[in-house]
Every structure is written in structure tokens, then in C-alpha cells.
Write a protein that holds these residues in place. Structure first.
Motif, PDB file in Angstrom:
ATOM      1  N   ARG A  78     -12.520 -18.434  82.255  1.00  0.00           N
ATOM      2  CA  ARG A  78     -11.271 -17.675  82.378  1.00  0.00           C
ATOM      3  C   ARG A  78     -11.111 -16.716  81.197  1.00  0.00           C
ATOM      4  O   ARG A  78     -11.703 -16.931  80.130  1.00  0.00           O
ATOM      5  CB  ARG A  78     -10.073 -18.627  82.428  1.00  0.00           C
ATOM      6  CG  ARG A  78     -10.003 -19.469  83.700  1.00  0.00           C
ATOM      7  CD  ARG A  78      -8.793 -20.379  83.679  1.00  0.00           C
ATOM      8  NE  ARG A  78      -8.952 -21.463  82.717  1.00  0.00           N
ATOM      9  CZ  ARG A  78      -9.484 -22.648  82.997  1.00  0.00           C
ATOM     10  NH1 ARG A  78      -9.913 -22.900  84.214  1.00  0.00           N
ATOM     11  NH2 ARG A  78      -9.590 -23.579  82.072  1.00  0.00           N
ATOM     12  N   GLY A 110       0.738 -11.527  83.230  1.00  0.00           N
ATOM     13  CA  GLY A 110       0.898 -12.961  83.465  1.00  0.00           C
ATOM     14  C   GLY A 110      -0.266 -13.706  82.848  1.00  0.00           C
ATOM     15  O   GLY A 110      -1.331 -13.135  82.610  1.00  0.00           O
ATOM     16  N   SER A 141      -1.218 -16.944  84.066  1.00  0.00           N
ATOM     17  CA  SER A 141      -1.529 -18.092  84.924  1.00  0.00           C
ATOM     18  C   SER A 141      -3.027 -18.338  85.047  1.00  0.00           C
ATOM     19  O   SER A 141      -3.457 -19.470  85.290  1.00  0.00           O
ATOM     20  CB  SER A 141      -0.919 -17.889  86.313  1.00  0.00           C
ATOM     21  OG  SER A 141      -1.436 -16.713  86.923  1.00  0.00           O
ATOM     22  N   GLY A 142      -3.829 -17.293  84.863  1.00  0.00           N
ATOM     23  CA  GLY A 142      -5.276 -17.447  84.988  1.00  0.00           C
ATOM     24  C   GLY A 142      -6.010 -17.401  83.669  1.00  0.00           C
ATOM     25  O   GLY A 142      -7.222 -17.178  83.649  1.00  0.00           O
ATOM     26  N   HIS A 143      -5.294 -17.613  82.552  1.00  0.00           N
ATOM     27  CA  HIS A 143      -5.878 -17.493  81.218  1.00  0.00           C
ATOM     28  C   HIS A 143      -5.965 -18.841  80.498  1.00  0.00           C
ATOM     29  O   HIS A 143      -5.355 -19.828  80.910  1.00  0.00           O
ATOM     30  CB  HIS A 143      -5.035 -16.553  80.351  1.00  0.00           C
ATOM     31  CG  HIS A 143      -5.104 -15.111  80.766  1.00  0.00           C
ATOM     32  ND1 HIS A 143      -4.669 -14.659  81.996  1.00  0.00           N
ATOM     33  CD2 HIS A 143      -5.544 -14.010  80.095  1.00  0.00           C
ATOM     34  CE1 HIS A 143      -4.848 -13.351  82.077  1.00  0.00           C
ATOM     35  NE2 HIS A 143      -5.371 -12.936  80.947  1.00  0.00           N
ATOM     36  N   CYS A 164       4.449 -17.982  76.127  1.00  0.00           N
ATOM     37  CA  CYS A 164       3.290 -18.085  77.025  1.00  0.00           C
ATOM     38  C   CYS A 164       3.627 -18.864  78.289  1.00  0.00           C
ATOM     39  O   CYS A 164       3.190 -18.510  79.392  1.00  0.00           O
ATOM     40  CB  CYS A 164       2.112 -18.738  76.305  1.00  0.00           C
ATOM     41  SG  CYS A 164       1.371 -17.699  75.036  1.00  0.00           S
ATOM     42  N   ARG A 165       4.424 -19.904  78.149  1.00  0.00           N
ATOM     43  CA  ARG A 165       4.825 -20.667  79.340  1.00  0.00           C
ATOM     44  C   ARG A 165       5.690 -19.803  80.248  1.00  0.00           C
ATOM     45  O   ARG A 165       5.609 -19.894  81.485  1.00  0.00           O
ATOM     46  CB  ARG A 165       5.561 -21.939  78.921  1.00  0.00           C
ATOM     47  CG  ARG A 165       4.702 -22.942  78.139  1.00  0.00           C
ATOM     48  CD  ARG A 165       3.569 -23.513  78.982  1.00  0.00           C
ATOM     49  NE  ARG A 165       4.079 -24.324  80.064  1.00  0.00           N
ATOM     50  CZ  ARG A 165       4.446 -25.599  79.948  1.00  0.00           C
ATOM     51  NH1 ARG A 165       4.334 -26.204  78.763  1.00  0.00           N
ATOM     52  NH2 ARG A 165       4.885 -26.275  80.985  1.00  0.00           N
ATOM     53  N   GLY A 181       3.777 -17.768  82.623  1.00  0.00           N
ATOM     54  CA  GLY A 181       3.064 -18.477  83.682  1.00  0.00           C
ATOM     55  C   GLY A 181       1.880 -19.289  83.235  1.00  0.00           C
ATOM     56  O   GLY A 181       1.098 -19.755  84.087  1.00  0.00           O
ATOM     57  N   LEU A 182       1.695 -19.482  81.943  1.00  0.00           N
ATOM     58  CA  LEU A 182       0.541 -20.248  81.466  1.00  0.00           C
ATOM     59  C   LEU A 182       0.709 -21.726  81.820  1.00  0.00           C
ATOM     60  O   LEU A 182       1.709 -22.343  81.445  1.00  0.00           O
ATOM     61  CB  LEU A 182       0.397 -20.091  79.948  1.00  0.00           C
ATOM     62  CG  LEU A 182      -0.773 -20.862  79.327  1.00  0.00           C
ATOM     63  CD1 LEU A 182      -2.094 -20.195  79.687  1.00  0.00           C
ATOM     64  CD2 LEU A 182      -0.623 -20.960  77.814  1.00  0.00           C
ATOM     65  N   PRO A 183      -0.268 -22.339  82.513  1.00  0.00           N
ATOM     66  CA  PRO A 183      -0.206 -23.779  82.791  1.00  0.00           C
ATOM     67  C   PRO A 183      -0.286 -24.584  81.495  1.00  0.00           C
ATOM     68  O   PRO A 183      -0.970 -24.188  80.546  1.00  0.00           O
ATOM     69  CB  PRO A 183      -1.435 -24.025  83.677  1.00  0.00           C
ATOM     70  CG  PRO A 183      -1.778 -22.688  84.246  1.00  0.00           C
ATOM     71  CD  PRO A 183      -1.416 -21.690  83.186  1.00  0.00           C
ATOM     72  N   ARG A 224      -3.624 -25.407  79.783  1.00  0.00           N
ATOM     73  CA  ARG A 224      -4.452 -24.331  79.226  1.00  0.00           C
ATOM     74  C   ARG A 224      -3.876 -23.787  77.929  1.00  0.00           C
ATOM     75  O   ARG A 224      -4.296 -22.733  77.454  1.00  0.00           O
ATOM     76  CB  ARG A 224      -4.604 -23.205  80.251  1.00  0.00           C
ATOM     77  CG  ARG A 224      -5.364 -23.655  81.491  1.00  0.00           C
ATOM     78  CD  ARG A 224      -5.555 -22.521  82.457  1.00  0.00           C
ATOM     79  NE  ARG A 224      -6.011 -23.002  83.747  1.00  0.00           N
ATOM     80  CZ  ARG A 224      -5.999 -22.290  84.862  1.00  0.00           C
ATOM     81  NH1 ARG A 224      -5.541 -21.034  84.823  1.00  0.00           N
ATOM     82  NH2 ARG A 224      -6.420 -22.781  86.005  1.00  0.00           N
ATOM     83  N   TRP A 225      -2.908 -24.499  77.365  1.00  0.00           N
ATOM     84  CA  TRP A 225      -2.345 -24.145  76.060  1.00  0.00           C
ATOM     85  C   TRP A 225      -2.926 -25.085  75.013  1.00  0.00           C
ATOM     86  O   TRP A 225      -2.854 -26.308  75.130  1.00  0.00           O
ATOM     87  CB  TRP A 225      -0.823 -24.268  76.074  1.00  0.00           C
ATOM     88  CG  TRP A 225      -0.180 -24.300  74.727  1.00  0.00           C
ATOM     89  CD1 TRP A 225       0.205 -25.408  74.026  1.00  0.00           C
ATOM     90  CD2 TRP A 225       0.140 -23.178  73.903  1.00  0.00           C
ATOM     91  NE1 TRP A 225       0.754 -25.057  72.820  1.00  0.00           N
ATOM     92  CE2 TRP A 225       0.725 -23.696  72.706  1.00  0.00           C
ATOM     93  CE3 TRP A 225       0.002 -21.798  74.036  1.00  0.00           C
ATOM     94  CZ2 TRP A 225       1.157 -22.874  71.685  1.00  0.00           C
ATOM     95  CZ3 TRP A 225       0.429 -20.975  73.013  1.00  0.00           C
ATOM     96  CH2 TRP A 225       1.002 -21.512  71.857  1.00  0.00           C
TER      97      TRP A 225
END
Length: 484
Positions: free
Chosen positions: A365, A446, A448-450, A468-469, A472-474, A477-478
Motif C-alpha cells: 500500500r 483519503g 483508507s488505502g494507506h 488520520c482517522r 479514513g485510515l483504518p 494501519r496506524w
């Protein structure tokens, strides 16, 4: 059967960074099959590429390898034993291709015979049989469009197969390139993979791996003896064997939990004042010893009887070179303290590694790196590791420099100038963390895919995670590390 080329070899063929091809593959623009690309697809996307021109690829490789403090890897002729084995493989491939061609010629003759037979028996009309036979002969006799380009590409790909091999590592599916007669361990570590090893000279057996497909050849002596059962299972020593051709191996014990704590002696290469109270200590391990650690981890350095825990600021792929960033007690100590007295070749002890702030080396990613103040050291280590892996389609570094300034700035500017997939944003004191995060929000629609990695003080980490949340960051992945 379609001719397939691994992405790493394709990068050399067309003179493009592998990260760019990886990005094209992930977007669906470049069709791949288990990390390989068909020749038709290559010619469709790169019709005008000069197959003999490596200048752009070599320029990027030079900058990348300077960034991680090691000489750029060049294609060199393997030693005679490896060259002989790879030529044997190429010879078998050529014989198989000739066999298929002979079979196709026979099929062509059978088609003509079957058409004539069908015409005589009245099952098809005679004019149709004659027209189809004439068309078939004409098509087979006329060279297809772009044949010379095809031949050039195939010829060069065959040369690269003699000079190098691609290795796939299970269970994660990572790949790396073996150049010349490098050992599997040398090539894998240089590519940034966390392969297990101990002595690295054939004595301990810690680098044992299983050959799933392909062949290996011994290129370094070793004292460790594989048992009959291990040999039957296809086990080999990564530190002593190279790949004959494209190879798949299975490796165990390459994770964070599998790296033991080590204490090793190193020698000083240089002391680099960075800014304010901070210095970079550049160290070199003995030829027979390397420190196993992962990018983003901490080490303990002992100088003049005093021990400090410091962040590693280099990539594990840097072979024997290790860089740590140290904060002296006062600004005056930079010029008068224990580190100022270190001269080249002075012995320094390292212990470690420590910490869990590491790169997800199986992810493909896009990566966002957030560094505040002294957190830059670990972020720099992650950045260099990501560049070595060449898996992320894009990498963006957002840096908030404190009163010590944006040290090692020229290094990052060289990345940004040479690497199309790297983006660098800098804000200096007295800018607030919110200003940096506002820039992140403007540029990233966004997350979400990073994957996002952040390193800095508590307030910076809290603000960065919240922003970051919101983008859209899951949660999984943080990854963050708080530093003083």
C-alpha cells in the motif's frame, strides 16, 4: 505459452524504477500474473523505450544507494560455476522452445493434410480449403509487425537471466533480485528483507531455508553440515548458496519476535553534527558480524562507559553500516562531550534491538510518514527500508522540524528530485503540528488505502492519529512511536 518477465527484471529492461511498475500493476494499468508481465504487455506499454539505455534507471539507483550509504548494485558477470549453470538452464529453455517450434511446424503440415482430406471427402468445399491453406502459409511466412522489437526484448531478457535471478520468499510472497553470484542472504538483506541469519559465514545454520522450486548452487564455503533429513526436505544455507535461475524459497524466523538481542563491537566511521544538541554517529561492524534489527527500532550505544538508548537512523539493508542519532546533554557537549572525542576506528559497543515500531514489509500500500523533531531518525530508517523494498507505489514524508532544524535536508531533497513516487513536505519551527496536518489533509483525499507511520512527541502523535482517522485510515494501519 506467453513469455513472462518478473517485475524486477522488467525494470532493468525498460529503464524504469520498479516502484513505478508496481504502481501501474496495482492500479490495473499493467496486467501482471503473480508478479510477472507478458511480453505483449511490455511492448504495449513501452513501445518506444530504448532497450539498451539504462541511464535513467542507473541514475535513480545511484541516488537511492547513496541514500542508504552503499555502492550501487551493478550487473556483473557471475563466476564460472554460476555462469555455467545459468547457461545450462538457458540452453534447456532454448531446446524446449525449439521443440515447441518443431511441433508447431508439424501441426501446420497436419492442418494442410486434414483440409485436403476433408475437401476430397466433400466435407468442405475445395476452394475454401485452397484459400485457407494459402492464407495460413502466407501468415506463417510473413514476419509479424514489431518482430524486431520482440526479438530485441527477448534477447536482452535472456542476457539478464544469465546475469541475475529473481527469488520469491514464502510465506509473504516478497521478491528480490540476485545479481551475479551474490548469495541469497546478501541479496535479500540488500533488498531490505528481514531474513534470519546468525554468523553470515556458514558456521551456525541460522539462515537455513527451504527451496520450493528452482535450483541453487554453492558459491561460499561453509562449515555447517545439513542433515540427510534437511537435504531431503530441500533445505539450503542462504549465506552460502545463490540462485541458478528464478527461485522460490520458504523462510521461517524472519519476524519481529524472531530477532534475538545481540551485543556487538563496532568501529566509528564518522561523527556528524546535526543541529542543536544532536549528532549522528556512523558505525561499521566487523566483516564477519552484522547486527540484526528492523528499521524503526532502538539500540543501546556504550561510549566511554556511558550507555544511551538511541534510535537507529539507517536501514538494515546497509550491510555493515549503522547510523544512530544521539542527543547530547548540552549544546556545548556536541563539541566537548564523549562523542566529540570519538575518532575514526574507535571501538563502540551496540546492544539491541528494542521496540516494535517497524515497517509492515509485506504491504504494497502507499505509505505516509509523519516526523516531528527527533522522531525523524526512526522515520528516516523506515523511509530507507521502504525504498529498498520497492513495494510501495508512493511514499510521502511530512516533517515538522523543531529548534534543532531540518538536519540531513539535502538527502531528502535528493530523494524528492530523483524519485517520482516520493513526496517531501517540510515545515520548520515555530509552525504548529496542525499546520503540517492541514497540509496532509489537503494533499491526501483519503487514507483508507494507506499505511501511516508517525514519530514525535505525545501531543504530535495524538493530533496526527485523530486527523488520520478522520481521513479514513483504518486503526490497524496506524503505527506510532512517542519520543522525547
Amino acid at each position: 505459452m506467453a513469455q513472462l518477465i518478473p517485475l524486477s527484471r522488467l525494470a532493468r529492461l525498460v529503464g524504469k524504477p520498479r516502484a513505478l511498475l508496481q504502481k501501474m500493476a496495482q492500479s490495473g494499468e499493467l496486467v501482471t500474473f503473480d508478479g510477472h508481465v507478458a511480453l505483449d504487455e511490455v511492448l504495449r506499454h513501452f513501445p518506444d523505450i530504448a532497450l539498451s539505455d539504462d541511464s535513467e534507471l542507473l541514475r535513480v539507483e545511484d541516488i537511492k544507494h547513496k541514500a542508504v550509504a552503499k555502492a550501487p548494485e551493478r550487473l556483473e558477470i557471475p563466476d564460472h560455476a554460476v555462469l555455467n549453470e545459468r547457461l545450462n538452464v538457458l540452453g534447456r529453455d532454448f531446446a524446449a522452445a525449439q521443440g515447441r517450434l518443431l511441433h508447431y511446424e508439424r501441426v501446420h503440415g497436419w492442418i494442410v493434410e486434414k483440409l485436403a482430406e476433408a475437401s476430397e471427402q466433400g466435407r468442405i468445399q475445395a476452394p475454401y480449403a485452397r484459400e485457407f491453406t494459402a492464407w495460413l502459409k502466407s501468415e506463417l511466412a510473413a514476419p509479424p509487425p514489431g518482430l524486431s522489437r520482440w526479438e530485441d526484448l527477448v534477447a536482452r531478457e535472456r542476457v539478464l537471466r544469465v546475469m541475475s535471478a529473481q527469488v520469491t520468499v514464502l510465506p509473504k510472497g516478497q521478491t528480490f533480485e540476485v545479481l551475479g553470484d551474490q548469495t541469497l542472504l546478501e541479496a535479500g538483506l540488500a533488498a531490505g528483507l528481514a531474513l534470519p541469519y546468525g554468523c553470515a559465514n556458514g558456521s551456525c545454520g541460522d539462515c537455513t531455508c527451504r527451496v520450493v522450486s528452482g535450483d541453487v548452487l554453492r558459491v561460499r564455503p561453509h562449515d555447517f553440515v545439513l542433515s540427510a533429513a534437511q537435504k531431503a526436505q530441500g533445505m539450503t544455507l542462504a549465506c552460502s548458496y545463490t540462485a541458478v535461475g528464478d527461485l522460490t524459497i520458504e523462510v521461517e524466523g524472519a519476524g519481529l519476535e524472531d530477532i534475538p538481542e545481540q551485543t556487538i563491537s563496532t568501529r566509528v566511521r564518522a561523527i556528524e553534527p546535526l543541529g542543536g544538541r544532536r549528532v549522528a554517529v556512523h558505525l561499521l561492524t566487523a566483516r564477519t558480524e552484522r547486527l540484526r534489527f528492523l528499521a524503526g527500532q532502538w539500540l543501546e550505544i556504550t561510549v566511554d562507559g556511558r550507555t544511551s538508548r538511541v534510535p537507529a537512523a539507517s536501514c538494515p539493508c546497509d550491510e555493515r553500516r549503522i547510523e544512530v542519532h544521539v542527543r547530547c546533554e548540552t549544546e556545548e557537549a556536541v563539541g566537548t562531550g564523549p562523542f566529540s572525542a570519538l575518532k575514526p576506528n574507535t571501538e563502540v559497543w551496540l546492544r539491541g534491538p528494542f521496540g516494535r515500531f517497524v515497517l509492515d514489509d509485506a504491504s504494497t500500500r502507499p505509505i505516509v510518514l509523519l516526523a516531528q523533531g527527533a522522531g525523524f531518525a526512526q522515520i528516516k530508517s523506515l523511509l530507507q527500508h521502504a525504498l529498498s523494498l520497492e513495494q510501495a507505489p508512493s511514499i510521502a514524508l511530512y516533517r515538522l522540524a523543531d529548534g534543532e532544524g531540518p538536519y540531513q535536508q539535502n538527502l531528502l531533497k535528493s530523494y524528492a528530485g530523483a524519485l517520482d513516487h516520493f513526496r517531501y513536505v517540510l515545515l520548520e519551527a515555530p509552525a504548529a503540528p496542525s499546520a503540517l496536518l492541514d497540509s496532509l489533509a489537503r494533499e491526501q483525499a483519503g487514507l483508507s488505502g494507506h499505511d501511516v507511520y508517525a514519530c514525535g512527541n505525545d501531543d504530535f502523535i495524538a493530533s496526527a492519529e485523530s486527523r488520520c482517522r478522520a481521513l479514513g485510515l483504518p486503526a490497524e494501519r496506524w503505527r506510532a512511536e512517542c519520543v522525547v
